[in-house]
Design a protein around this motif. Structure first.
Motif: not given
Length: 381
Positions: A32-36, A66-70, A262-269
């Motif tokens: 998936a996607r990643s965030a910093y 197990g809810a962090i996909d990225g 919630r923003f990270l969720e909207s980004e698919g992280v």
């Protein structure tokens, strides 16, 4: 559990002293996607430090479920150099004691290098993952001498591995607001809405200054402007101003952490609803051009008395504050400070004893102001 801890060592500033940047990571880089996210780059700005502690606590629970996909990387304090700078007890962590440089300026920008790559590459990168690799290789070629330069380069390298990059700051006394590229209006507005921030300041591609978020917007923006990636597929970076320096509380921090998730969720992280608390709907968010930012100076020394508060609407010529002259010819003599824009007050001084030329307020207007010049829109104070 996917958690791991990173300790990035910086050059020692003196014998017997070791500086380390700490990072926490959750999730899987291959998915998936990643965030910093980091806070405290200006080490005298502390709301984000508490927000990230609440965020880390929630990320640990999400990881266990197990809810962090990225991949999510959190640097809880981005500036150990500035945090160690104290003058008579107070943290003075905005400027480097070594050379007076703002810790959030002169990061390595990649726009020229990316433009050169596009000019000569017969088959340029196509996917976001490929572009991240190109950007990372460019940063790997950079060198740094001394702790401060090394700090900036290490933060740039670590964050460049991610799709979403958020730099948490605050100002003196202000409403929450967000700085982001003018090429990323939709995502910047969503982020601001979730945080309850009524203002987004949109930076042109040549804003100048070399702030941390521009490491990413300079690279992704060049690719996006060339038509090779859409706004949604490009990486996103933003500077988030979490109200004022005194706005540090568990209530605010917990709500901000949930909003960021919630923003990270909207980004698919994230793969599951992450928010524990729902922020009450606030005022709608309005976008202003950074060219319309007006830094109104104090006309003289004295005690400043405000007639407007952060978030208030202002009009050109309206009195927003007065400076009471302590050495005036008359008792309680006052010098008015007038609004230079039709818009909104974002920031005012927290301390009330001011000097000539000091910023009295930051105002946002829709029209460019006279002193806003391309390449020098981020004032260095």
């Amino acid at each position: 559990m996917t958690y791991q801890r990173l300790d990035i060592r910086l050059p020692s500033p003196a014998p017997g002293v070791q500086l380390t940047v700490l990072a926490h990571q959750f999730g899987n880089r291959s998915n998936a996607r990643s965030a910093y996210l980091h806070a405290g780059l200006h080490a005298d700005e502390h709301p984000g430090l508490l927000v990230l502690q609440h965020l880390l606590e929630q990320l640990r629970q999400l990881d266990a479920a197990g809810a962090i996909d990225g991949l999510v990387t959190v640097v809880p304090y981005a500036n150990p150099i500035g945090m160690s700078q104290r003058l008579f007890g107070a943290v003075v962590g905005r400027f480097d004691f070594e050379n007076g440089e703002n810790f959030n300026r002169n990061f390595p920008l990649l726009d020229k290098m990316v433009a050169a790559y596009l000019a000569k590459a017969p088959d340029p990168a196509r996917s976001p993952n490929q572009w991240r690799s190109v950007f990372s290789k460019m940063l790997d070629e950079a060198t740094a001498i001394g702790p401060s330069q090394a700090l900036k380069l290490e933060l740039a390298k670590l964050s460049m591995e991610h799709d979403i990059v958020l730099d948490l700051h605050c100002d003196t006394d202000c409403i929450a607001h967000v700085y982001a590229s003018e090429l990323q209006v939709e995502r910047a507005t969503l982020l601001a809405n979730l945080l309850g921030a009524p203002v987004v300041m949109l930076e042109p591609r040549q804003a100048g200054g070399g702030a941390f978020d521009q490491v990413h917007s300079s690279a992704w923006g060049t690719v996006q402007a060339a038509g090779l990636l859409s706004e949604r597929d490009s990486g996103f970076s933003a500077t988030v101003e979490l109200r004022g320096q005194a706005d540090v509380s568990d209530e605010l921090a917990a709500a901000d952490a949930s909003s960021l998730l919630r923003f990270l969720e909207s980004e698919g992280v994230l793969t599951a609803e992450a928010a524990r608390t729902q922020r009450s709907p606030g005022e709608p968010t309005f976008a202003f051009p950074l060219e319309g930012a007006s830094h109104v100076p104090c006309p003289c020394a004295g005690v400043i008395v405000y007639r407007k508060a952060p978030g208030d609407q202002v009009s050109v010529g309206e009195v927003i504050a007065e400076v009471v002259r302590l050495d005036g010819d008359e008792f309680n003599q006052r010098v008015p400070i007038l609004s230079t824009v039709d818009g909104v007050m974002i920031v005012r001084q927290l301390k009330r004893l001011v000097r000539p030329g000091e910023r009295a307020a930051l105002l946002a207007g829709k029209r460019p102001v006279r002193d806003g010049q391309a390449g020098s829109l981020l004032l260095d104070f």
